[in-house]
Design a protein around this motif. Structure first.
Motif, short mmCIF file in Angstrom:
data_model
loop_
_atom_site.label_atom_id
_atom_site.label_comp_id
_atom_site.label_asym_id
_atom_site.label_seq_id
_atom_site.Cartn_x
_atom_site.Cartn_y
_atom_site.Cartn_z
N HIS A 7 0.84 -1.20 0.00
CA HIS A 7 0.00 0.00 0.00
C HIS A 7 0.88 1.25 0.00
O HIS A 7 1.78 1.36 0.83
N THR A 39 -1.64 -0.98 -3.86
CA THR A 39 -2.89 -0.29 -3.55
C THR A 39 -2.61 1.18 -3.28
O THR A 39 -1.71 1.51 -2.50
N VAL A 41 -3.51 4.46 -1.44
CA VAL A 41 -4.22 5.03 -0.29
C VAL A 41 -4.11 6.54 -0.44
O VAL A 41 -3.01 7.08 -0.59
N GLU A 65 -8.01 2.95 -2.08
CA GLU A 65 -8.67 3.15 -0.80
C GLU A 65 -8.62 4.63 -0.45
O GLU A 65 -7.53 5.22 -0.33
N GLU A 84 -12.64 1.21 -2.08
CA GLU A 84 -13.11 1.39 -0.70
C GLU A 84 -13.04 2.87 -0.35
O GLU A 84 -12.02 3.51 -0.57
N ARG A 101 -2.56 2.47 7.15
CA ARG A 101 -2.76 1.56 6.01
C ARG A 101 -1.53 1.49 5.10
O ARG A 101 -1.33 0.49 4.43
#
Length: 198
Positions: A7, A39, A41, A65, A84, A101
């Motif tokens: 992340h 991912t 964030v 996210e 998300e 995260r």
């Protein structure tokens, strides 16, 4: 044993700025995150460079996210197409959730909010509160003046050279991702002598 990077937290402007290079770099970074199965964030917005990096990640098949305060949801700037979207009470909760995260942090061009977020996680790194890489994507020389001032802080002995070097800097998104993927934090004392600085 180093935990694999999964992340990446990206801080960036809720505006796009004056140069097309800023948007292009945000698009490139978003695409690269998806291609590397990382991912994204970020702050959960649908405007400015925030929206661009999120859309680019999603368009390339990546996971995104977003963490956003309720007050900004109420202003209708939340990105509703994310993998998300987490709504929190305030900015403090937002930053903490993003930091928890993420396994690394990258700041793109942005305003005072971007700078505040960058300096917070960099401060935490120099104090040993985390060991995650902190990086600056210096697109089109946007941060040249800031980097010159940081060098001035070193010259004036308010910042040590190894503390400055904790901040990874590159103008190339791919090179910056390579650098944070192989990052190994170096130990060093924050303070100069408390008695005699001569």
């Amino acid at each position: 044993m180093t935990t694999p990077l999964t992340h990446v937290c990206v801080y960036c402007g809720s505006n796009t700025g004056t140069r097309p290079e800023y948007a292009e770099a945000a698009q490139q970074l978003g695409r690269l995150l998806a291609e590397r199965s990382l991912t994204l964030v970020y702050g959960g917005g649908n405007i400015g460079l925030m929206g661009i990096v999120a859309d680019a990640t999603l368009a390339a098949g990546g996971r995104v996210e977003g963490i956003i305060p309720q007050a900004l949801v109420d202003k209708e700037v939340a990105h509703l197409g994310l993998t998300e979207l987490v709504t929190v009470a305030n900015m403090h909760e937002r930053k903490l959730e993003m930091a928890n995260r993420a396994g690394a942090f990258i700041a793109l061009p942005g305003g005072i909010g971007t700078l505040e977020e960058l300096f917070e996680v960099w401060t935490w790194l120099q104090l040993g509160f985390h060991a995650k890489p902190v990086a600056l994507l210096n697109t089109a020389g946007y941060y040249d003046h800031l980097l010159k001032f940081i060098d001035h802080q070193v010259d004036e002995r308010f910042l040590k050279p190894h503390q400055r070097d904790l901040l990874q800097v590159s103008a190339d998104p791919a090179a910056l991702l390579d650098r944070i993927a192989s990052y190994q934090p170096e130990a060093g004392d924050k303070w100069y002598s408390r008695r005699n600085l001569a």
